[in-house]
Design a protein around this motif. Structure first.
Motif, PDB file in Angstrom:
ATOM      1  N   GLY A  40       0.811  -1.206   0.000  1.00 38.32           N
ATOM      2  CA  GLY A  40       0.000   0.000   0.000  1.00 38.32           C
ATOM      3  C   GLY A  40       0.845   1.257   0.000  1.00 38.32           C
ATOM      4  N   SER A  72     -10.305  -1.430  -0.578  1.00 37.05           N
ATOM      5  CA  SER A  72      -8.848  -1.386  -0.407  1.00 37.05           C
ATOM      6  C   SER A  72      -8.325   0.046  -0.374  1.00 37.05           C
ATOM      7  CB  SER A  72      -8.167  -2.181  -1.515  1.00 37.05           C
ATOM      8  OG  SER A  72      -8.544  -1.672  -2.759  1.00 37.05           O
ATOM      9  N   LYS A  89      -5.328  -4.391  -4.602  1.00 39.20           N
ATOM     10  CA  LYS A  89      -6.727  -4.815  -4.627  1.00 39.20           C
ATOM     11  C   LYS A  89      -6.991  -6.047  -3.752  1.00 39.20           C
ATOM     12  CE  LYS A  89     -10.283  -4.704  -8.138  1.00 39.20           C
ATOM     13  NZ  LYS A  89     -10.580  -5.109  -9.513  1.00 39.20           N
ATOM     14  N   LEU A  93      -6.358  -7.153   4.054  1.00 37.24           N
ATOM     15  CA  LEU A  93      -6.344  -6.088   5.066  1.00 37.24           C
ATOM     16  C   LEU A  93      -7.080  -6.516   6.320  1.00 37.24           C
ATOM     17  CD1 LEU A  93      -7.116  -2.953   2.867  1.00 37.24           C
ATOM     18  CD2 LEU A  93      -4.889  -3.901   3.511  1.00 37.24           C
TER      19      LEU A  93
END
Ligand code: HEC
Length: 192
Positions: A40, A72, A89, A93
């Protein structure tokens, strides 16, 4: 005397733990401390806190709003596409908390992710001022500079990107200027 000193040190460190930090550059994010794969990016001018430091890594706590249709991405408020942090994507998480939200009222969410240890700023005033200068000096060269409030927060990224290669704004500073423009856009609101 000694007690007071210890107490004030304690209070000081507690205050630090909750102090917002900011970055003027895009920061790579990892889901686990020992990951080498970047999953990220944290974008400039957005507040976050440092949970802890371990070796050459720091654990960041980042909050934002999540559109259930695109879970995301953490956005700055509950309805505008102003990105705080964006993840791959399919990144698995694990949110610390996440309100459900809907298509037109995204839910508040918090996540803790790792970054490389580095210097962060204590406020975003100077970086926003630098962004403004970059914008004024580069985007008013060929035509009159377009007012920040000429476009909406959702329109600015595309407007900016269409022109960015005509300017001397370095790739490192482009997200900084985009965030500045979005946060001064015609319809910018803090949301709730
Ligand atoms: C090198 C000259 C030059 C620079 C620098 C420049 N522009 Fe432009 N801009 C143009 C020209 C020429 C047009 C006319 C349309 C076109 O060529 O795409 C234009 C058009 C525009 C438009 C109108 C587009 C539309 O849909 O009507 C906007 C908004 C804009 N520029 C914003 C910017 C921003 C923001 C920057 C800085 C990132 C910037 N410009 C930097 C030359 C420039």
């Amino acid at each position: 005397m000694k007690k007071m000193l210890i107490l004030s040190i304690f209070m000081l460190s507690a205050a630090f733990a909750n102090t917002n930090k900011y970055t003027d550059k895009v920061v790579s994010l990892y889901l686990n401390k020992n990951d080498t794969k970047v999953q990220g990016r944290l974008l400039p001018t957005n507040p976050f806190t440092i949970v802890k430091t371990e070796g050459d890594k720091v654990l960041l706590r980042i909050s934002g709003y999540v559109n259930p249709a695109a879970p995301s991405v953490l956005y700055f408020n509950n309805k505008q596409r102003i990105i705080v942090a964006a993840f791959s994507k399919n990144a698995p998480l694990k949110f610390k908390s996440r309100a459900k939200g809907s298509a037109n009222n995204w839910g508040k969410a918090t996540i803790e992710v790792w970054a490389d240890k580095q210097e962060f700023a204590n406020n975003n005033k100077e970086m926003l001022a630098r962004a403004k200068t970059l914008y004024m000096e580069n985007c008013g060269m060929c035509h009159a500079v377009h007012k920040e409030n000429e476009f909406t927060a959702n329109q600015w990224p595309a407007q900016f990107r269409a022109m960015a290669d005509r300017t001397g704004i370095s790739k490192d500073d482009r997200w900084l200027v985009i965030e500045y423009l979005q946060k001064n856009a015609r319809d910018f609101k803090k949301g709730k």
